[in-house]
Design a protein around this motif. Sequence first.
Motif, mmCIF file in Angstrom:
data_model
loop_
_atom_site.group_PDB
_atom_site.id
_atom_site.type_symbol
_atom_site.label_atom_id
_atom_site.label_comp_id
_atom_site.label_asym_id
_atom_site.label_seq_id
_atom_site.Cartn_x
_atom_site.Cartn_y
_atom_site.Cartn_z
ATOM 1 N N ALA A 1 -0.057 -0.473 -12.974
ATOM 2 C CA ALA A 1 1.337 -0.769 -12.621
ATOM 3 C C ALA A 1 2.194 0.490 -12.692
ATOM 4 N N ARG B 1 6.635 -11.331 -8.116
ATOM 5 C CA ARG B 1 5.601 -12.292 -8.523
ATOM 6 C C ARG B 1 5.463 -12.373 -10.033
ATOM 7 N N SER B 2 5.543 -11.224 -10.710
ATOM 8 C CA SER B 2 5.305 -11.230 -12.153
ATOM 9 C C SER B 2 6.552 -11.529 -12.957
ATOM 10 N N LEU C 1 5.191 -7.090 -6.325
ATOM 11 C CA LEU C 1 4.584 -7.303 -7.635
ATOM 12 C C LEU C 1 5.628 -7.698 -8.676
ATOM 13 N N LEU D 1 5.559 -2.647 -1.966
ATOM 14 C CA LEU D 1 4.462 -3.035 -2.860
ATOM 15 C C LEU D 1 4.955 -3.330 -4.277
ATOM 16 N N PRO D 2 5.641 -2.398 -4.959
ATOM 17 C CA PRO D 2 6.088 -2.736 -6.315
ATOM 18 C C PRO D 2 7.124 -3.846 -6.347
#
Length: 549
Positions: A474, A537-538, A534, A530-531
């Motif tokens: 990450a 989602r997280s 993520l 992309l980040p």
Amino acid sequence: MIALRPVGPLWRTASIAIALGVLAPVLSLGWLAFGADFSHWAHLARHVLPQAALNTAILLLGVGVLVLVIGTGCAWLVTTCDFPGRRVLHWALLLPLAMPTYIVAFAYLDLLHPIGPVQGAVRWLLGFDSPRQFRLPDLRSMPGAILVLGFVLYPYVYMTARAMFMTQPAHLLEAARTLGENARGAFFRVALPLARPALAVGLSLALLETLNDIGASEFLGIQTLTVAVYTTWITRSDLAGAAQIACAMLLVVVALVLLERHGRRHQRYGSAQRMRGITPRRLHGSAAWLACIAASLPVLIGFAAPALYLVWETVKRLRLGEGISDGLLASLGNTLALAAGVTATTVAAGLVVAWAVRNQGSGINRARWQARAATLGYALPGTVLAIGLLTPALSLDALLATLLGREGLPLMSAGIVLVIACAIRFLAMPVGGIEAGLSRIPPALEQASRLLGESAAGTLRRVHLPLLRPAIAAGALLVFVDAMKELPATLLLRPANFDTLATWLYAEAARGTYEEGAIAALAIVAAGLLPVVLLARSGLGAHIEGPTS
């Protein structure tokens, strides 16, 4: 519990060297600024600093108000109300994080040009034929810069505010309503005061990004302190003057960091029992659709409109058969190489610092300064870092050239100084992520490994690294993407004839050629998604339906 054996002197020395390396540019900057002739300060105080400082203050104030209003309002709306599109908007409101500020300014300069598509459509609807008859206010202005930066940077406040609102106990708001407060009063007198520490953290991050910006401010004609540093160094070849302006910027940075630290200091609220969270209230009719429109506008302005423009311009260029130039392909290769080098350097340095601090034995509290110093680079604007690194880099380059028996600047020409500057700026990401990952690993695993005779390095390699893979991955992803987007440090420290996608876009915008610049911008935005995906989602996905009773 058996205390951990401290790491060896090599680990401690490396960690201390990295921490001091982050502080070195600031010390070098001070030496360069205060070692110059006082006439520099007198000239800057009369002709440069007043206007640049005033513009910076107005920009920070305007962006601060806008990100607070948009971020807090959207966070409260998606937390407490249920309306059409809420399931999508709760994460879509993060999408502007994928858009660097200079790319949004680049896109809107073309979209809102007097002969561009937006103003052309408005004139067609109103029955006008030319820009002389009707034109919108010029985007190249202070209000234009505030709007562009505010709609891109509000997610910093949105993230922290939404996290705080989701954890606030519902009975506090219910008690306020029982005591006669309406919904508006309960928000301003209960929910908002409880969220102030989180808002301070998000606000300080947004303002640090505003202070670091150079592309959007210059595109929009705003002479900020950051732009003044760049023009003083590059255009006027006055390094000492640029260093003195950078010192003035450090005062603003210190104020913003103190704001962030103050927010973090009061960010915890405890409770002896688990409290019921806020249950979203379902809206109906026009109220539901108004809420949907209000929450959609920031996404449309901060992400969708500029992203669609970049896609349209890219497709149009490819359809015309012009393709992608060799220079743009070379810039893409340079960008990937730079981002890979920065990522490898930063993750390795972050791992050393986090591991050395964790394994200091009884001196762990005294060693925490190393981790704190190593993370200070993120608060330093790229222009400040570049000027602070230049003097020691040139001195080291001269020494290496003498030892190697050749002329030139080995470190500068090889891009090593640029990699170091970006690594210092982004070191906070892997250090924080790896420290968080290490805190979740039971100390018993490490103690068992050391009792069986394994060294600190062997324990790290065989026990911790396999467990730290998600945290390292990450952190590496965030560093890679931010290195691709970095503009200020790259503009000032890149080798000759070395362009990245960011500097290519900057040059295309300066020349007014938007078509090929759109391709470079689209590539940067695609990487930046992309980040953000993520993170959505997280960080927020688990709370989509709202807290349950």
